[in-house]
Structures are given as C-alpha cells and as structure tokens.
Enzyme design. Structure first.
Site, PDB file in Angstrom:
ATOM      1  NE  ARG A 100     -36.184  -8.233  30.501  1.00 23.11           N
ATOM      2  CZ  ARG A 100     -36.354  -8.106  29.199  1.00 23.11           C
ATOM      3  NH1 ARG A 100     -35.802  -7.099  28.542  1.00 23.11           N
ATOM      4  NH2 ARG A 100     -37.050  -8.983  28.513  1.00 23.11           N
ATOM      5  CE1 TYR A 127     -41.715  -7.295  38.028  1.00 24.60           C
ATOM      6  CE2 TYR A 127     -40.059  -7.182  36.306  1.00 24.60           C
ATOM      7  CZ  TYR A 127     -41.065  -7.864  36.959  1.00 24.60           C
ATOM      8  OH  TYR A 127     -41.403  -9.127  36.550  1.00 24.60           O
ATOM      9  CE  LYS A 181     -33.240 -11.928  32.184  1.00 28.23           C
ATOM     10  NZ  LYS A 181     -33.612 -12.942  31.290  1.00 28.23           N
ATOM     11  CG  HIS A 199     -31.852 -14.765  27.654  1.00 29.35           C
ATOM     12  ND1 HIS A 199     -32.881 -14.167  26.963  1.00 29.35           N
ATOM     13  CD2 HIS A 199     -32.311 -14.949  28.911  1.00 29.35           C
ATOM     14  CE1 HIS A 199     -33.921 -14.018  27.773  1.00 29.35           C
ATOM     15  NE2 HIS A 199     -33.597 -14.487  28.951  1.00 29.35           N
ATOM     16  CB  SER A 216     -38.238 -12.267  28.179  1.00 30.08           C
ATOM     17  OG  SER A 216     -36.910 -11.848  28.372  1.00 30.08           O
ATOM     18  CB  CYS A 260     -40.187 -17.634  24.556  1.00 30.23           C
ATOM     19  SG  CYS A 260     -40.820 -16.107  23.842  1.00 30.23           S
ATOM     20  CG  ASP A 295     -33.304 -15.988  32.747  1.00 22.38           C
ATOM     21  OD1 ASP A 295     -34.044 -16.086  31.757  1.00 22.38           O
ATOM     22  OD2 ASP A 295     -32.946 -14.887  33.211  1.00 22.38           O
ATOM     23  NE  ARG A 327     -40.917 -12.298  35.068  1.00 24.06           N
ATOM     24  CZ  ARG A 327     -40.251 -12.909  34.103  1.00 24.06           C
ATOM     25  NH1 ARG A 327     -39.381 -13.853  34.390  1.00 24.06           N
ATOM     26  NH2 ARG A 327     -40.441 -12.586  32.846  1.00 24.06           N
TER      27      ARG A 327
END
Ligand code: GTP
Ligand code: SPV
Ligand code: MN
Length: 589
Positions: A69, A197, A206, A226, A248, A250, A277, A371
């Site tokens: 991002r 991406y 998001k 989130h 993100s 974590c 998420d 990912r």
C-alpha cells in the site's frame, strides 16, 4: 449484466473516459473465470503451479516498485478539508477529479475493461453492501473473486438501488509518480490508478470496506473496523466471540486462525475463524454488537507462515489460491517464502523474477509483504457462522500493536470510555505492509490510521457514541502486545497458538470468572492466572516481566500521546483528554 440505471449511467461515463477496446461484464461463473485465468496464464501475467500439490493455485509477480500500500499517495477527497482530518492526505474533490481525469483519459485503449459487481458481506445480509469495480486487470478480477462475492448475485443484492460504491481502477503504466488511491466518500467513489498491488487495487478491501465504510458507518450508526473476528468454544460448547484490531502485519490472520496449545485442546477448547482483517459491526435487535466479516477470502502475509506457527493458514493456501511475490521453486513448481521451512529451494526464481538460490543467496527470495489470496472456505477452522447474515455477537474487543517495550502482554480497560482511550493511544512499529520505513513506532488509533475515511477526532467521537448506545451490553475492551523484546532483541512471549493462554483470561473476564489487579494503566491478570502448562521457556517470572508497567516509559508515551492528541485539535472528544489526565495522574509524579 444489470438493468440498474444508476450503474449503467455511471458505467457509460467511465467508459467514455477510459475508452476500452472491449468490455467484459463479470457474471462470476466458473466458466468465465477459468477462461480469464487461462488468458492470464497465456500472457504470462500468471504462472500455473503444480496442480497435484497445489490444485487451482497460480503465481503472480507485481512490478518491483509496486509491492505494498502507498499511504503517501492515498487521499480522502471531501469538500471540506477538515472533514478528512489531520491524519489523511486531502485534496479538493473537483481538483482531484480533474487531475485524475487527465490520467484516466483513454487509459484502456487497446485493453479490456472488466466490470466486477461484488457484495461485501454475505448475499442477503442486511449489513452487506455492494460495490462495482471497473478494472483493466484480470489479476484484480481473480483476486476479487476470492476476496468478495462477485457476479450476478451481487447485482441481485443491489437491485435498482443507487447505493453502491463506484470503483475505477487502471494499472495504467504502473507509474509510481502518478500512482493515486483516491476516495470520494461524499460520492461513494474510489479511483485508483498506476498500481496492480493488493490493497491499492482490490477496491472492496481497505478502500471500500474500511475507508468508505467507516464514513458510512459514522453517518448510519455502525462501525467498520480493521479487525479479525474469532470464536473461542469452551468444553461446554459455549462460544465467545472476540474482535481484535492490530495494524497491518501485526498478527490478525495468525490470531484469527489460532491453534490452541495441547493443554487447551485436550480439554476441548476450539477456535473458529470468522474473519481475519475487517469487521462490520452493527447494534442488533438484542442491543448487543454484532459483527460480520465483509470479505470472502484472506489476503495474508506469506513470510513467517509455517506449519508450526499457523498450520491452519498453510492449509488454507493449498488450493485455489493466488500467490503474489513469493519464491517460485522450479524443482517441483511450488512456492516458498522466508520462514516456511528451513530448506529454501536452490533452483528457484525470486519475487523479482530473477534466478535465486536459497542456500547461497544473501537476498530475500520472497518480498516481506508477499501474500496469498485464498478462499475462506478452505480454512480448516472456518466458523460455521462465517456467512451468517446476522453475524456473531461480540463479547470482547482487543486492541494490540507491535511494541518492543512499554505495552504489557495484556491489560483491560476499566470501561468503554477508557477502552476507547486505550484504542486511541495504540502505537505500533511500522511494517512492510505499506511502503516507507519499517520498525518506526507511530500512533495508530484502533489500527485505523491508514484506513479511516474521515476526521480521526470524529471517529473517536463515534466510538464513544456507539458505547453510549450499547450501554451495559457493550463488549469489554482489552489491549495486548505479543511483541515485547528482551535485551537480545528476541521476542519474550512465544505468541501464535500460545496467545490462547492470554485470550483465555479475556474469555474468563467476559464471563465474570477471572480476577484482575488494578494498575496505573488498567486491569491486568495476576501472573498466576496465565496458564503456562506445557511451555518450557516461559516461567511465572517471565509473565510478571511481560505484565510489568514501566512508569518511566509510560510517561514518555504520554508525551507522544499529547502530541498526537494536539494534532486532532478541537475535534478530539473531551472524554479522551480527561482519560489522558487520569492516566497521567495514575502514573504519578
Ligand atoms: P495484514 O494482513 O497486513 O493486515 O497483517 P496481519 O495483521 O493479518 O498479520 P499476520 O497475522 O499476517 O502476521 C504478520 C507477521 O507477524 C507474520 O510475519 C507473523 O509471523 C507475525 N506474527 C503473527 N502473530 C505473531 C505472534 O503472536 N508473535 C510473533 N512474534 N509474531 C507474530
Ligand atoms: C494490510 O496492509 O492491512 C493488508 C494488505 O491487509 S492490503 O490489502 O494490501 O492493504
Ligand atoms: Mn492479514
């Protein structure tokens, strides 16, 4: 296709702007999607992996300048600057539209435009919302197919309504200098250009489910957060649902798919994944907070995922998944990433597309933000309530960040107001999930700093209002930190499955079964109440150390909290500055 005139009018307008050679309306049929996948395999955009070991799986590499991002190029365009607030990049909508129109002008000439209708949330749920994404990327179509509910059911869900999020995406030239991820909350619109991406281009994620949805939630009286959602089933079959917000990279995906340690498993405890998420939370008819997962898949961090840390996640990626920017093992045409196992392939291609030998190379083979995109239904512990249109009732909200020091293993807020304060002062070290520095501590309220579609002060105010509406039915609020380091820079807490030992206290607190001790920052468990059975390296003293509150460090934190709060200015709710004053007082002179 659809007969919805709002969709058709907008579609024509966008089409005349980007002038594609061809338009394909995504109906979501297997036949159509398989055809598109084949086209991508033929063009080299995707590579087919070993279909015996990884059935239905493909590999994709993005441009090397397009791997995460881009927060500095993400904008919230509201007519008034103050509505975007001091934590977002802002531009006047008309100015931004004008600039972007220049970039989109004729951008799909020679290309095909795909029209993807999608539902965020189960089809038929009163809490679901529809989006339409126009894109020139088959990779986006295939990812959206996994991450959301696409195709004709989404048109049905929308009906004749004008309430859909208008998403326009073009890879254009993947030009970093002209990369923009722009949100127009007042128009229900998202325009993304020059990236291919993840979070920049899968507009349901998001962009819609957090930035636009948080704005809608504020206006409509619900919350877009989130957060992962998980259920912990006790030996009697009682399930306690927990939502947890971590920034993100974590630990959301890992916690959502937690495998309880032996000592819990043998007693009959089970963990069920509802989401990894994003949570959309509404007050239900019973006055409690109910959460749905608006997504249908997981877009998870690959590095560090292995059978030991998270066998459920590994299993989830074994079929019908898309791998992005991982290592391609040429020996058996499978994938690899740092931390998967201790035998990196020697005959391989790295995330940049170069030959790579995992035994000799000094460079990483997979990008740290590489990912997997995989269907939620692959997950061995997917909750039976995963697609329940009503969602699940949330008993606890857990905040957490990546802190080498300061934040203890766990503490509990005294009440909702204090809990909102605890969420508002969250801080975490930055990760590779966004471009920019890694490992820098920044304040990240509720893990929403990069995802809040309006003024952060108003957002915190909205949390307080929700608490007032929920009253004594409000979830209990906690804060955790799995990432405290020792003097050698090693994680002290084993984390992953062993986090169950901490969640167990959360569940017991919700049931009114566990005691707590008061500390300057909130309630903590007694060290003895964290079950250490079966752990060899962690002693009671380790837990005491992990729970310790270093007032000197906390006083330093207060300085940085004040700085952050002053940025929010007059829109910071006074209840929160009161909480800060209380904290300061508790920490003493
Ligand atoms: P996003 O998908 O970016 O939102 O990330 P996430 O919050 O889902 O994080 P994820 O679970 O994918 O974990 C990110 C990284 O943190 C991985 O490298 C994990 O191995 C690591 N991690 C997750 N949980 C723990 C934990 O309990 N302890 C430690 N030490 N590391 C963890
Ligand atoms: C995150 O960064 O929080 C992600 C990955 O989940 S992305 O979809 O790229 O935002
Ligand atoms: Mn994740």
């Amino acid at each position: 296709m659809t007969t919805n005139k709002h969709v058709l009018t907008w579609f024509e307008e966008m089409k005349s702007l980007v002038t594609p050679d061809k338009v394909v309306w995504i109906d979501g049929s297997d036949e159509q999607l398989m055809g598109l996948r084949q086209q991508s395999l033929d063009s080299g955009e995707l590579e087919l992996l070993n279909q015996e070991k990884l059935p239905g799986c493909v590999l994709h590499r993005t441009a090397v300048n397009d791997v995460a991002r881009v927060e500095h190029r993400t904008f919230i365009c509201t007519s008034k600057k103050e509505d975007a607030g001091p934590t977002n990049n802002w531009e006047d909508p008309q100015v931004m539209y004008k600039k972007l129109r220049g970039l989109y002008d004729g951008v799909m000439k020679g290309r095909t435009m795909y029209v993807i209708p999608y539902s965020m949330g189960p089809i038929g749920s009163p809490y679901s919302k529809v989006g339409v994404e126009l894109t020139d990327s088959i990779y986006v179509v295939l990812n959206m197919d996994i991450m959301t509910r696409i195709g004709d059911p989404a048109w049905k869900q929308l009906g004749d309504s004008n309430d859909f999020v208008r998403g326009l995406h073009s890879k254009a030239d993947i030009d970093e200098e002209n990369r923009y991820i722009c949100h127009f909350p007042e128009d229900n619109a998202i325009w993304s250009i020059n990236s291919g991406y993840g979070g920049n281009v899968l507009l349901g994620k998001k962009c819609f489910a957090l930035r636009i949805a948080s704005y809608q939630g504020k206006n409509e009286g619900w919350m877009a957060e989130h957060m992962l959602i998980l259920g912990i089933e006790d030996p009697n079959g009682k399930i306690t649902y927990i939502a947890a917000a971590f920034p993100s990279a974590c630990g959301k995906t890992n916690l959502a798919m937690l495998i309880p340690p032996e000592v819990y498993a043998k007693k009959g405890y089970k963990v069920w994944t509802v989401g990894d998420d994003i949570a959309w939370m509404n007050i239900g008819a019973d006055g409690r907070l109910w959460a749905i997962n608006p997504e249908a898949g997981f877009f998870g961090v690959a590095p560090g995922t292995n059978v030991k840390s998270n066998a459920n996640a590994v299993e989830t990626t074994r079929k019908n998944s898309i791998f992005t920017n991982v290592v391609h093992n040429l020996d058996d045409n499978t994938v690899w990433w740092e931390g998967l196992d201790k035998s990196p392939p020697e005959n391989a291609v790295d995330w940049k597309g170069n030959p790579w030998n995992g035994k000799t190379s000094t460079e990483k083979g997979a990008h740290p933000n590489s990912r997997f995109t995989c269907p939620a239904i692959n997950c061995p512990c997917i909750s039976p309530e995963f697609a329940n249109p009503q969602g699940v009732p949330i008993s606890a909200i857990v905040f957490g960040g990546r802190r080498a020091k300061t934040a203890p293993l766990i503490y509990q807020a005294r009440d909702w107001k204090h809990g909102v304060f605890v969420g508002s002062i969250m801080a975490s070290e930055t990760t590779a999930a966004a471009s920019g520095d890694v490992g820098v501590v920044r304040r990240d309220p509720m893990a929403m700093l990069p995802f809040c579609g309006y003024h952060m002060g108003d957002y915190l105010g909205h949390w307080l209002e929700m608490g007032e509406k929920l009253g004594d039915k409000a979830p209990k609020i906690f804060h955790v930190n799995w990432f405290r380091l020792d003097d050698e820079g090693q994680f002290i807490w084993p984390g992953f499955g062993d986090n169950m030992r901490v969640l167990s206290w959360v569940v017991d607190r919700c049931a009114g079964k566990a005691e707590a001790v008061d500390t300057p920052i909130g309630y903590e468990p007694k060290a003895e109440d964290i079950n250490l059975e079966g752990l060899s390296d962690v002693t009671l003293d380790t837990v005491k150390d992990l729970l310790s509150v270093d007032t000197a460090l906390w006083k330093e934190d207060v300085v940085s909290i004040k700085e952050f709060y002053s940025k929010l200015g007059s829109r910071l709710p006074s209840a929160l500055s009161d909480e800060l004053t209380k904290l300061e007082k508790n920490l003493g002179e």
